[in-house]
Design an enzyme around this catalytic site. Sequence first.
Site, mmCIF file in Angstrom:
data_model
loop_
_atom_site.group_PDB
_atom_site.id
_atom_site.type_symbol
_atom_site.label_atom_id
_atom_site.label_comp_id
_atom_site.label_asym_id
_atom_site.label_seq_id
_atom_site.Cartn_x
_atom_site.Cartn_y
_atom_site.Cartn_z
ATOM 1 N N ASN A 98 -10.505 -3.094 -6.504
ATOM 2 C CA ASN A 98 -9.689 -2.382 -7.589
ATOM 3 C C ASN A 98 -9.954 -1.819 -8.928
ATOM 4 O O ASN A 98 -9.627 -0.860 -9.215
ATOM 5 C CB ASN A 98 -8.244 -2.790 -7.215
ATOM 6 C CG ASN A 98 -7.314 -2.295 -6.162
ATOM 7 O OD1 ASN A 98 -6.360 -3.343 -5.800
ATOM 8 N ND2 ASN A 98 -7.682 -1.642 -5.414
ATOM 9 N N ASP B 71 0.797 -1.238 -0.188
ATOM 10 C CA ASP B 71 0.037 0.067 0.060
ATOM 11 C C ASP B 71 0.705 1.385 0.111
ATOM 12 O O ASP B 71 2.017 1.339 0.643
ATOM 13 C CB ASP B 71 -0.930 -0.012 1.405
ATOM 14 C CG ASP B 71 -2.094 1.005 1.210
ATOM 15 O OD1 ASP B 71 -2.298 1.576 -0.139
ATOM 16 O OD2 ASP B 71 -2.680 1.005 1.985
HETATM 17 C C1 FPP Z 1 -2.261 0.050 -2.960
HETATM 18 O O1 FPP Z 1 -1.579 1.425 -3.206
HETATM 19 C C2 FPP Z 1 -1.586 -0.406 -4.542
HETATM 20 C C3 FPP Z 1 -2.424 -1.142 -5.369
HETATM 21 C C4 FPP Z 1 -3.836 -1.190 -5.350
HETATM 22 C C5 FPP Z 1 -1.420 -1.996 -6.471
HETATM 23 C C6 FPP Z 1 -0.657 -2.737 -6.144
HETATM 24 C C7 FPP Z 1 0.075 -3.270 -7.371
HETATM 25 C C8 FPP Z 1 1.588 -3.312 -7.569
HETATM 26 C C9 FPP Z 1 2.582 -2.823 -6.461
HETATM 27 C C10 FPP Z 1 2.031 -3.783 -8.953
HETATM 28 C C11 FPP Z 1 2.088 -5.138 -8.730
HETATM 29 C C12 FPP Z 1 2.792 -5.745 -9.633
HETATM 30 C C13 FPP Z 1 3.370 -7.231 -9.384
HETATM 31 C C14 FPP Z 1 4.182 -7.576 -10.601
HETATM 32 C C15 FPP Z 1 3.486 -7.640 -8.113
HETATM 33 P P1 FPP Z 1 -2.395 2.583 -3.468
HETATM 34 O O2 FPP Z 1 -2.768 2.838 -4.868
HETATM 35 O O3 FPP Z 1 -3.835 2.356 -2.947
HETATM 36 O O4 FPP Z 1 -1.855 3.764 -2.751
HETATM 37 P P2 FPP Z 1 -2.237 4.755 -1.978
HETATM 38 O O5 FPP Z 1 -3.227 4.456 -0.907
HETATM 39 O O6 FPP Z 1 -1.185 5.875 -1.654
HETATM 40 O O7 FPP Z 1 -3.324 5.824 -2.897
#
Ligand code: FPP
Length: 239
Positions: free
Chosen positions: A64, A16
């Site tokens: 998501n 996250d």
């Molecule tokens: C949450 O942070 C993250 C996600 C919903 C996506 C996570 C995906 C990746 C790290 C890519 C994964 C790829 C592989 C190959 C494993 P957020 O976007 O909710 O962050 P925020 O809370 O700061 O907005």
Amino acid sequence: MADINKLPVHVGIIMDGNGRWARLRGKERSEGHRQGAEVFREICTYAADLGIKYVTFYAFSTENWKRPQLEVSAIMNIFRTFLREAEERQQENEERGLRFRFIGDMSKIPGDIAERVKALEERTSDKTRTTVNLAVNYGGRAEIVKSVRRIAGMVKNGEIEPSDVDEKTIEEGLYTAGQPDADLIIRPSGEQRLSNFLLWQSAYAEFWYSDVLWPDFTKSDFDKALYAYSKRSRRFGAV
Ligand code: FPP
């Protein structure tokens, strides 16, 4: 360093903070996910080097899809890149003994990705050192519903009686069937919630939180989580 004798067998990680990491740098959210994927690779390798048996990364939840289309397709492209690189790095991954599993409903994932996922799972199915579960289009409640439907079908077909249903029957229908429960759940970025991740499997998990945003997460943060875990007293309901 953490007490090697008290390493968790199964670690779950909620990646996250990618969006905030990007915003702080005046970049697109997708840049945060790209950097997040780099960190995923690094922690994956590190966990294997430490000999942790199971690591589950929450990459994309059933919720998501509500994100802007541009962000969703950027994440899908990051999966594509990862899968392509996993093919290129096959030997390296093999030497590390990495087994890749994808947990979640793959029927909603673009077909080319689903095919590559299947191929990667098959290619690495005989590896035993570390199993890396990537949770994609995953939701803990949806996973339990899936398992309950399977049981309902078995009862309907007369294969089992309702009284035969126990925890093991439910576990056998989960994506993680055959794997141990989560021992430790790590969530960076200051949030302290489970967000529908490994609901069943984390019944007795220890939780470790940190303010570090996932793209800034390092091996040393992972060490800190393992160290904290090694100091916890786990009683599983006993005294
Ligand atoms: C949450 O942070 C993250 C996600 C919903 C996506 C996570 C995906 C990746 C790290 C890519 C994964 C790829 C592989 C190959 C494993 P957020 O976007 O909710 O962050 P925020 O809370 O700061 O907005």
